[in-house]
Design a protein around this motif. Sequence first.
Motif, PDB file in Angstrom:
ATOM      1  N   SER A 247       2.589  -6.841  -8.627  1.00  0.00           N
ATOM      2  CA  SER A 247       2.297  -5.908  -7.540  1.00  0.00           C
ATOM      3  C   SER A 247       0.872  -6.118  -7.068  1.00  0.00           C
ATOM      4  O   SER A 247      -0.050  -6.095  -7.879  1.00  0.00           O
ATOM      5  CB  SER A 247       2.435  -4.475  -8.027  1.00  0.00           C
ATOM      6  N   VAL A 248       0.710  -6.292  -5.799  1.00  0.00           N
ATOM      7  CA  VAL A 248      -0.593  -6.634  -5.241  1.00  0.00           C
ATOM      8  C   VAL A 248      -0.974  -5.573  -4.213  1.00  0.00           C
ATOM      9  O   VAL A 248      -0.280  -5.393  -3.216  1.00  0.00           O
ATOM     10  CB  VAL A 248      -0.545  -8.031  -4.588  1.00  0.00           C
ATOM     11  N   LEU A 249      -2.084  -4.898  -4.477  1.00  0.00           N
ATOM     12  CA  LEU A 249      -2.510  -3.817  -3.591  1.00  0.00           C
ATOM     13  C   LEU A 249      -3.308  -4.370  -2.407  1.00  0.00           C
ATOM     14  O   LEU A 249      -4.199  -5.195  -2.568  1.00  0.00           O
ATOM     15  CB  LEU A 249      -3.376  -2.826  -4.373  1.00  0.00           C
ATOM     16  N   ALA A 250      -2.971  -3.899  -1.229  1.00  0.00           N
ATOM     17  CA  ALA A 250      -3.714  -4.230  -0.007  1.00  0.00           C
ATOM     18  C   ALA A 250      -4.305  -2.943   0.554  1.00  0.00           C
ATOM     19  O   ALA A 250      -3.676  -1.894   0.472  1.00  0.00           O
ATOM     20  CB  ALA A 250      -2.789  -4.868   1.028  1.00  0.00           C
TER      21      ALA A 250
ATOM     22  N   ASN B  95       0.868  -1.158   0.000  1.00  0.00           N
ATOM     23  CA  ASN B  95       0.000   0.000   0.000  1.00  0.00           C
ATOM     24  C   ASN B  95       0.912   1.217   0.000  1.00  0.00           C
ATOM     25  O   ASN B  95       1.403   1.641   1.041  1.00  0.00           O
ATOM     26  CB  ASN B  95      -0.938   0.022   1.214  1.00  0.00           C
TER      27      ASN B  95
END
Lengths: 514, 514
Positions: B42-45, B22
């Motif tokens: 890329s992994v958004l939290a 984030n």
Amino acid sequence: MNGAESLVRTLLAAGVDHCFTNPGTSEMHFVAALDGAAEMRSVLALQEGVATGAADGYWRMAGRPASTLLHLGPGLANGLSNLHNAKKAGSGVVNIVGEHATAHIALDAPLTADIEGIARPVSDWVRTTRAAADVGADAAAAVRAASGAAPVVATLILPGDAAWSEGGVVAAPEALEAPRAVPEAAVTAAAEALRKPGALLLLGPGALDEAALADAGRISAATGCGLMTEWSNARLARGAGIVAVARVPYPVDQAVEVLRPYRRIVLAGAKRPVAFFAYPDKPGVLTQPGTVFDELGSAGDDIAGALRALVEALGAGGAIPKGIAAAARPAIPEGAATPESIAAVLGATLPEGAVVVDEGVTTGRGFFGATAGAPPHHWLNNRGGSIGYGMPVAIGAAMAAPGRKVIALVGDGSAMYTPQALWTMAREGLDVTVLIFANRNYAILRGELTNVGVANPGPRALSMLSLDHPALEWTHLARGMGVEAERVETAPELAAAVKAGLASEGPYLVEVMI
Amino acid sequence: MNGAESLVRTLLAAGVDHCFTNPGTSEMHFVAALDGAAEMRSVLALQEGVATGAADGYWRMAGRPASTLLHLGPGLANGLSNLHNAKKAGSGVVNIVGEHATAHIALDAPLTADIEGIARPVSDWVRTTRAAADVGADAAAAVRAASGAAPVVATLILPGDAAWSEGGVVAAPEALEAPRAVPEAAVTAAAEALRKPGALLLLGPGALDEAALADAGRISAATGCGLMTEWSNARLARGAGIVAVARVPYPVDQAVEVLRPYRRIVLAGAKRPVAFFAYPDKPGVLTQPGTVFDELGSAGDDIAGALRALVEALGAGGAIPKGIAAAARPAIPEGAATPESIAAVLGATLPEGAVVVDEGVTTGRGFFGATAGAPPHHWLNNRGGSIGYGMPVAIGAAMAAPGRKVIALVGDGSAMYTPQALWTMAREGLDVTVLIFANRNYAILRGELTNVGVANPGPRALSMLSLDHPALEWTHLARGMGVEAERVETAPELAAAVKAGLASEGPYLVEVMI
């Protein structure tokens, strides 16, 4: 009496009667002690960020600390970012953290952690209690640190054996630190500075209630100086009949422009204006080189008293304060909900005595103009910049100010940081109207990409700033936590929803599609 | 090439190709650098606890680290408790935290905080990069620290100017630390100990995959020693054809009883058994006084190799491992969902290769018996004890093990700590079936009140442990974050729902009323 009982009774004797908590095994004796203390209002939070943010909001409206009760190092860690915000806001918090029994720490059990180490970055006072007999005295010292003229986040760490062992002693409240009087020389210097052309009186903590603002308005009337507050204010009095003061803008370029005329700045509780963030080609210091600063007072000083003395030194006691807001409510506009029309709806509907907790981020930047003439109210900003502050702070504000209407303005990205706050609002029946600004973006970051020099961000970068896949459905989320909710798309719908929220006694959530 | 670009390329060169993030303003150059690196996922939290928990889960299934990207001190603080869990699990994490540009730190802007201070309690490796030219080398060193035989949480702090300035240099991957061979003397001593009556081989990290368990079973067959694992295992191989090993129970009294027969304990990667918590009248050490411990190896040692050597030292290479689980699936019971019937449903439905992330807390304590004969699968427990671990870890596990079915078992109180994980599951289309055990209580704490000696808790104490007012509605919460959901009350309904969840490709949530 065991240590936990002495803790509860010491807190109550010192006037600390709210406890925001998520307890665990190591805090069970404290929970048990609550049964014997009906005067202590214990409020359960489903994540510790809610508890610590609530304590911040409580201090802002009550002017005295609440306590927390957190579970070991990880429970403290979960509450850390809202303690950061509380620290930056100058809010006092009696932050109580359970610890394993002393003999258990060396065994390195799963939850063992360096609690003091986790606490220190956000706590200006940290102590681990040694034994049951010390709990009361340590608690009284923590309350003192979290109270008075220069309150801090005071973290008291309570080992299980200190809580459960007999030998607790209730401690009497300690005398609180009074505000330090500002020396006459500082007042004289400030008066001289403010009489010069291009002078600004920059107001910070201690200068933001109605009387202090009126004195600032008299000073401005007498000297012609500019008046401004910092971008974020822990609690600002506003509304019809109150001197309205603009804030130093958030965007660096705007702030530099607004401050450009001022070469002599008197700081009344405020800090020298700096940018929120650094950018490759923008200044961090927002004032012009060569600007002269006079410090009228800072944290712990009697800033309001210094402004009063300044009025007298300037012979301005009879002056009509400059900048008093006239009573005025904008009309409710037609059309879509936009930052501008939302501002008008707020101006049209804010009730007298409202407490506005503002985490509007991008949407909320322009709300001041349209709301300046609403009936008197308080406006609470985030001074620490860590998002997830708004709804938790609203909980504490509502508990500290029963009978007043609390309105939380929260961006959707921020609200997702501490959504559990809604459950506590419902459980406690708190009179909070929550407006979620659903732009389904970290909108602030789109601008920041440009600010840092990224001219044409590609899809992978932009996807890191987007909340629209899947769409967050706030009405579902609210109902999942027992809070009534509706979605609006236009300004008239928003006005009706805000009125419905204000008319209801419990929490009410309005998802504003923008 | 700027520092941020050198960071992304260095990570990719070292095989780190997942980033759970984030980001904020201070990390925008890293976000921009992602545009040029399609290989980096890329992994958004929506809250950092999701990002750090996902990195933990990724390591457990991939055996190599993912990176995080967190925003300044508060972003790190929000992710701290799942980093605590990762640290206790021995998971490697390349934990990247943005920092203000170096010149900006002294200005004490709102978000300024002691980032190194916040990081240290959960990070065995902490470094703040000084300049763009150092970013690559520092990143390579962080990857090394987070990899290999004794990986740690490695926190790399990246000032904005180091990210945006030109002069970045991609660094080559560093050589990883290989597991240390266990000395022959330790193997000989262990063999001698295990041949004695009342001996136990206690298995910990490094001894929990199928081959190591088979060797442990051979050792037990040859010596008659007992076999057990710790209460929490980072990743345990289980199922038909695999040696089934009981865990040291969580409740202190049960653990003491189970361990009472053993006076000689060989620790194969495991620690000496201690209680999760201290209680006034219970022991913290779970073994009998005078128990002799032999350490076969600990973190960084080649535990599996030591077990192999032990098999050879005992001449047990040809032995049939003791305790191999026979293929067996329980029938799906009729009636209400209870801990026992849920266990049976899991045993009846677990697919081959399933990854079970277990944060069942009270409900899940008895799941092992009924699932031992299911097809081979992995079972992941929380070794740090900080709740809010289950759904985030399931995200990382699902990304590290595509094609395998992930099942997250989570108590409702725990799930409310990191509900934002559901949104990331939906966004990434992860094949996770989430079972929420909705007892609407912190059920574990009801027992703990008794354990700490509170015989008759009153209503104020009990209300601090209760989640039923208002009731949490998980189907609403899930839909609010784009996840399909249903509620079940009986075991047959649960079985049908689990099958539906396993058949669907994205996330699926089942609220189990118990």
